[in-house]
Enzyme design. Structure first.
Site: not given
Length: 648
Positions: A347, A394, A396, A398, A477, A523
């Site tokens: 992040c 990951q 991932d 954002h 989350k 996230h």
């Protein structure tokens, strides 16, 4: 006589009790247990009831009631009933171990999903060979039908009691509880520190089995003693136990570590270090297919591909709160007398990308996606194959958006998860995890973030549960627990809502009135850690990947050496068509080659003999054993391409 009658009347008490949802009934008695009240209220199925909720609180059936009580029976097959059954079975196991192994010390023995465990400190580690004897002793204790008896005493009395027994772990637990009073349960010769409730007696245990022995550090601390953990399972009846044990055997066949070696996907090596994966060519290909697929799916949904460094200055991790709240999971190094943290998350770089220029509300949302390599310190005792590693990638992303866009973006991620899980044929459950004790940010921001997740979930109509106190340190989350072919749960996708880090990093956008405003940040991961997801996939498919995912889609099997020249032509045609094919031109019997290809779970085996060479075709065989008719290589290529198009 009158005086005696008067005394008896004075001891009588009027109880006002009712079954949940029914009218109350007045009962006069000298003392009224929960079980007696259920009988008087004519509750149904009492032979299946293992405990009772009294005014919403779980209690033993033997518990004495207060003046007024609403009762709700706990059925043995309910989630709460099975939890009580399994915890009671762990106490029976502890009693059996103490009787069989004098001098053993007991620690904790909770119920877990489908079963229970108990940790023991003994002069030697327990072995799997010990389980049969322990199980036999447990059966003996169950036949004896010992009652589970509850007793309350002061913490100091309990400390003195366990000290006399040499149970130092229990003494430590009581001291750490910091309470004045505790409850103990006794069944037969065994007494344990426990909140309860428990079954009425050991005889109510109908179906159990001890499964394995493992090592576990006391309280998960590598600096504390290594204990022996004995695992078991327990169910309400023998049929359910038999079905579970059958699934357990199937799970062993699907074990991703065994299949990973058999299929040539990955390996681990002590020389490299624990929790580090070495990907072999076929595993590397599987990862590539998955990563390429993911990148395309993200592009379809408006994500931008980015990449940040793997190490960042420690000062940045302090600013984000990771240093204070996540430090024990991180690795650090020093370069030119400057401390750096090896990233456990992606992040920070994504926020710096956002802050690299002034953003207008017209620019939002920004969706930054990275297949980010991260490192997290996991205790050695929990490392396992691909499922728990220290280095992983990951998927991932954002999302930075206006607060008004937040609801739509959360729903967009939920839809993304739905689409991806459908491709891999996973069912899944959803949980919303709330603020943990160790966290950053204001109550107002946490409330806004939690409400945003709940509103999005409720609008979609998807069922969910609340998981109190298990959010990330910077925000609540949504956790996605997928279910594999054996109905086992795995944590993969997560959606986290965060107002705190945008504040700490001074992220802003300019709204239509020219004012600076703070964006919201999501996230999220979809598959999660690719290593873990691949481990789950291996077990889900039992190594037989669908054609579009298979590292090798087809193997060309020659019947004799004189067919090799044509086999090479077929191989060339397939490779030109981007079919992942490999040759097996060895001088071996065809039946041997077929068996080898089936063990490798290759979807298509292409037989090339004299007929095929002469007529320029192939005879395909599926890994299921089904033989397909003779066809031209072009037809096979079209079939495989259609398999890939349909994700099958």
């Amino acid at each position: 006589m009158d005086a005696l009658f008067s005394l008896i009347v004075q001891d009588m008490k009027t109880y006002k009790v009712n079954l949940k949802g029914q009218q109350a009934k007045e009962i006069e008695a000298e003392g009224l247990s929960a079980l007696d009240a259920l009988k008087l209220l004519e509750a149904k199925g009492l032979d299946r009831v293992v405990a009772v909720k009294v005014n919403g609180e779980k209690r033993d059936l033997s518990a004495l009631l207060e003046d007024k009580a609403e009762l709700e029976p706990v059925d043995v097959e309910s989630a709460e009933g099975l939890d009580i059954l399994r915890h009671s079975t762990s106490h029976v196991m502890a009693m059996a171990v103490k009787e069989l192994f004098p001098g053993v010390k007991v620690t904790i023995g909770p119920a877990i999903e489908n079963g229970f465990y108990y940790d023991f400190d003994y002069e030697r580690p327990f072995r799997d060979e010990d389980l049969a004897g322990i199980q036999e002793k447990m059966a003996e204790i169950i036949r004896a039908n010992h009652p589970f008896e509850r007793k309350e005493m002061s913490a100091q009395e309990a400390i003195d009691f366990f000290n006399r027994q040499g149970e130092e772990y229990k003494v430590e637990l009581i001291r750490d509880l910091g309470v004045e009073k505790v409850s103990l349960y006794t069944n037969g010769s065994f007494t344990d520190l426990c909140r309860g409730p428990h079954l009425p007696s050991t005889g109510r245990i109908k179906a159990f089995h001890l499964t394995k022995v493992a090592g576990a550090y006391w309280r998960g601390d590598e600096k504390r003693p290594m204990l022996s953990r004995i695992y078991g399972v327990a169910f309400a009846d023998k049929k359910a136990l038999k079905e579970y044990l059958s699934k357990l055997e199937e799970a062993k066949k699907r074990d991703h570590v065994r299949l990973g070696s058999q299929l040539g996907l990955f390996s681990t090596h002590e020389e490299i270090g624990a929790g580090m994966i070495v990907w072999h060519p076929k595993g590397g290909m599987l990862r590539h297919i998955l990563e390429e697929f993911e990148i395309k799916e993200h592009f379809k949904r408006g994500y931008e591909l980015v990449k940040g460094p793997e190490i960042l200055k420690t000062e940045l991790w302090k600013k984000s709160g990771h240093f204070d709240n996540y430090r024990e999971n991180m690795y650090f190094t020093e370069i030119d007398n400057q401390s750096y943290g090896i990233k456990p998350m992606n992040c920070l770089s994504h926020m710096l990308i956002y802050n690299s220029t002034i953003r207008s509300y017209r620019d939002l949302p920004k969706r930054y996606f990275e297949l980010g390599l991260v490192h997290r310190h996991e205790r050695s005792g929990v490392l396992h194959g691909l499922l728990r590693v220290r280095e992983f990638t990951q998927d991932d992303a954002h999302i930075l958006c206006t607060p008004e866009q937040l609801d739509g973006e959360i729903k967009g991620v939920l839809n993304f998860v739905r689409d991806m899980m459908a491709i891999f044929k996973f069912n899944y459950d959803l949980e919303i995890s709330t603020r943990p004790q160790k966290s950053i940010g204001s109550e107002e921001d946490w409330e806004r973030a939690t409400r945003a997740l709940i509103n999005a979930m409720e609008d979609t109509g998807m069922p969910y549960q609340i998981n109190e106190g298990d959010g990330a340190f910077y925000g609540p989350k949504i956790d996605v627990k997928l279910r594999d072919a054996l109905d086992r749960k795995w944590q993969c996708a997560t959606i986290q809502c965060d107002f705190t880090l945008p504040e700490r990093f001074n992220l802003f956008f300019v709204d239509k009135d020219g004012q600076r405003r703070r964006p919201a940040m999501i996230h999220r991961v979809i598959l999660g850690a690719l290593e873990r997801f691949i481990g789950v996939l291996i077990e889900h498919y039992a190594g037989a990947f669908p054609v579009w995912l298979a590292p090798v889609q087809a193997s060309i099997l020659t019947v004799t050496d004189r067919n090799i020249a044509y086999g090479e032509r077929v191989l060339s045609l397939l490779k030109e068509a981007e079919i992942r094919a490999e040759p097996d031109f060895r001088n071996e019997k065809l039946s041997f080659k077929i068996r080898e290809a089936q063990l490798q779970k290759i979807p298509y085996m292409l037989i090339v003999g004299d007929r095929e060479s002469e007529q320029e075709g192939i005879t395909p065989r599926l890994r299921s054993g089904e033989n397909l008719p003779f066809m031209k290589p072009k037809e096979l290529i079209e079939r495989i391409n259609e398999d890939c198009k349909q994700r099958r």
